[in-house]
Write a protein that holds these residues in place. Sequence first.
Motif, PDB file in Angstrom:
ATOM      1  N   GLN A 242     -11.017  -4.018   5.388  1.00  0.00           N
ATOM      2  CA  GLN A 242      -9.683  -4.616   5.311  1.00  0.00           C
ATOM      3  C   GLN A 242      -8.667  -3.566   5.795  1.00  0.00           C
ATOM      4  O   GLN A 242      -7.972  -2.937   5.015  1.00  0.00           O
ATOM      5  CB  GLN A 242      -9.341  -5.083   3.890  1.00  0.00           C
ATOM      6  N   SER A 265      -4.511  -5.679  -0.699  1.00  0.00           N
ATOM      7  CA  SER A 265      -3.744  -6.858  -0.314  1.00  0.00           C
ATOM      8  C   SER A 265      -2.281  -6.709  -0.730  1.00  0.00           C
ATOM      9  O   SER A 265      -1.987  -6.188  -1.808  1.00  0.00           O
ATOM     10  CB  SER A 265      -4.338  -8.098  -0.978  1.00  0.00           C
ATOM     11  N   LYS A 269      -0.003  -3.371   5.032  1.00  0.00           N
ATOM     12  CA  LYS A 269      -0.730  -3.238   6.303  1.00  0.00           C
ATOM     13  C   LYS A 269       0.026  -3.931   7.437  1.00  0.00           C
ATOM     14  O   LYS A 269       0.222  -3.358   8.509  1.00  0.00           O
ATOM     15  CB  LYS A 269      -2.152  -3.822   6.185  1.00  0.00           C
ATOM     16  N   ASP A 293      -5.131  -6.755   9.335  1.00  0.00           N
ATOM     17  CA  ASP A 293      -5.883  -7.064   8.109  1.00  0.00           C
ATOM     18  C   ASP A 293      -7.373  -6.737   8.183  1.00  0.00           C
ATOM     19  O   ASP A 293      -7.982  -6.534   7.146  1.00  0.00           O
ATOM     20  CB  ASP A 293      -5.688  -8.547   7.762  1.00  0.00           C
TER      21      ASP A 293
END
Length: 615
Positions: A242, A265, A269, A293
Amino acid sequence: MGADVDGVLDGAGLKNAPVREYVRHWAEVTGAARVEVVGAADDARLIREALDAGEILPAGEGRYYARSYVKDTARSEERTIVATNDPADAGVYNNWRPAAEMRPLLEERMRGASAGKTMYVVPYLMAPPGSPLEAYAAGVELTDHRTVALHMIRMARVGVDHINALAEPDSFVRAVHVTGDLPNLGQGTPDDQRYFVTVADERTILHFGSSYGGNALLGKIAHGLRQAAYDGWASGEFLAEQFMLLGITDKKTGRKYHVCGGFPSASGKTNLAMMLAPDALGDRYHVEFYGDDIAWLWADPADGRIHAINPEFGVFGVAKDTNETTNPTALASVGPGTGTLFTNVAYHEPTGEVWWEGRTPHPPADVAGWRDWTGELISDRPTDRRDAPWAHPNSRFTTTLANVPNIAADFENPRGVPIDAIIFGGRTRDREPLIRAITDLAEGVYDGLTLGAEATFAAEGVDGQLRYDPMSMRPFMAYPEGAYAAHWLKIIGAAREKPVFAHVNWFQRDPDDGRFLWPGYRDNLRALLWLVRLNNGEVTGRATPVGIIPTADELELDGADVDAGDLERLLSIDVARWRTEMANRERHLAQFADLPEPIWQAHRRITAGLADLPT
Ligand code: GTP
Ligand code: SPV
Ligand code: MN
């Protein structure tokens, strides 16, 4: 099902025999009334149909808006499972279950569950065409939700050519998505009916009970992360992480650097990869977007370097706090004519305008016609809900990479780009300095494994709680953590010229008033530039047991608004706090079976280094 599946597949030119068999099987199981094969060229028609059906609403020129069911707004980590046929694949975070148990359970949930609906057949590729990892990239999602098909067209390369041409016709990922009866699934209760299962050693993804984000767009995290991580390990060939992926061009020297890295998350990013250089540095530096991602990484024997691709075709970005100051690039990416889909933001019915918290300092003053993400008119809100957010905190925009203004010219290069630096970071209110560089491979992997950050709304549950999130992969971990660490050491270790590692933190706060000490966003480039210079031997920093930290004069702070006291705190190590942290890390790592000895050695080395320091 009533319709003639073979006739539909023939009509769409879908020739791959195992794919046809797979479609027939699931059409039968789900009881769908119709089957339809979808390609990127069908987008305009599907948009029209979705508008006519009221599934999406117009949100300005070539832009659309959808609301999800109110209890279906984020990934559910407890309901997500990686299944295989080998109990040895059980790790701490992958929620392993036997494949033999999960397959029938999902077939039972899905049986007849698409009755009356269309089953969209979405053949896709999670890689730039021609990539050395293309063999792991093909999939066919079956979904009974038209908006999910529209998302897939934006997030992946979609069309029958991607599967007709497979060298091995059976080498596609089977990705079945059945929405289910959302109001009757007991989301979050002991009787929760949802299941999000990747049967990794059968390359089959079975997701039931959601139409939101990674729960439903199966190319993205179910395939691009969970399945690919497993494939990368099983083949010994690559890592699937990720990670965002960006390029920094130094216009003065003409050199270009590539940085990739993982933050959990909703921790920055997308914002980092879309960043504009700060105004004062814009004449010299330019940041290029490759991905926000997912990155797949491998050691390229041709140049002995780690290469990376972004397997995705679009961006599924967090809306909250996106504005002209924080991320003008994102706003341009979702501008008129981009085909953007907004989900769960606030919506102004008369004009199709959208709004989310942080879009402007205050919500629109005239609330007439504005509805919140649940569809309730703001003007009708009862007093107890008057201050509730207008947009859901995990509301998102979906747009294709080509819409991102700073997209790199070579983003579709199948060989990917050579990686200079790998960074890890998260929301950490104390302890973590702005940046600390790590030049030792085992210490870099150790740093990723001990990434600790505050939880966010990208997953259901509480915001703000501190938790470990190895390499930001905790929700996507597909095989045991000890093997994962060993695979990292192997893949990066295979490079002759290894990337430098670094841990970054944009989220340190003032202990008294809670404000962020670092301005963040565009200014984050300053930390990356220091890292690149360190790697070039142009600066030396200050060595500490946890890595090399910039001195204040080494950071390019031209035009930055940071006061000297804050800067000192941002660039210092709180030794007492770090010593406490090391004990927590020891407990965290001790959970993992077969953790490679070099990782434990790194842990002991750093612990001893901290013990030797004066407090
Ligand atoms: P996922 O798509 O969930 O994997 O998230 P992501 O890591 O791409 O996160 P994203 O860039 O979308 O950022 C999530 C939230 O963090 C947004 O609300 C941003 O505005 C905020 N954010 C991003 N970068 C910074 C920063 O440098 N400083 C501060 N204070 N907030 C930031
Ligand atoms: C994340 O939650 O990390 C995302 C969004 O990138 S989702 O695709 O829903 O996982
Ligand atoms: Mn993500």
